[in-house]
Design a protein around this motif. Sequence first.
Motif: not given
Length: 77
Positions: A2-9, A18-26, A32-34, A68-77
């Motif tokens: 399962p993934a949560t997506t944040l468009d930060l552009r 801070p938005k990324i850290h909050d979303a990852f923590e949840n 995965v946080l995308e 100008g568009t990069f997509v990164a996935t940050l998986p949580k252990k």
Amino acid sequence: MPATTLDLREVPPPERHPKIHDAFENLESGEVLEIINDHEPKPLFYEFQAEVESFDADNYAVTCKDEGTFVATLPKK
């Protein structure tokens, strides 16, 4: 995975991490946080690698979709 997506552009740069850290923590373990960003988030990768114990750095991935568009996935252990 399962993934949560944040468009930060459109998010002002000082508010992004801070938005990324909050979303990852949840996230639950195994999720995965995308993030969609206007630049390669290499500093964010190093920040997470050093500071976030639950970050799965081995499975981190980033793709340049177009200029100008990069997509990164940050998986949580």
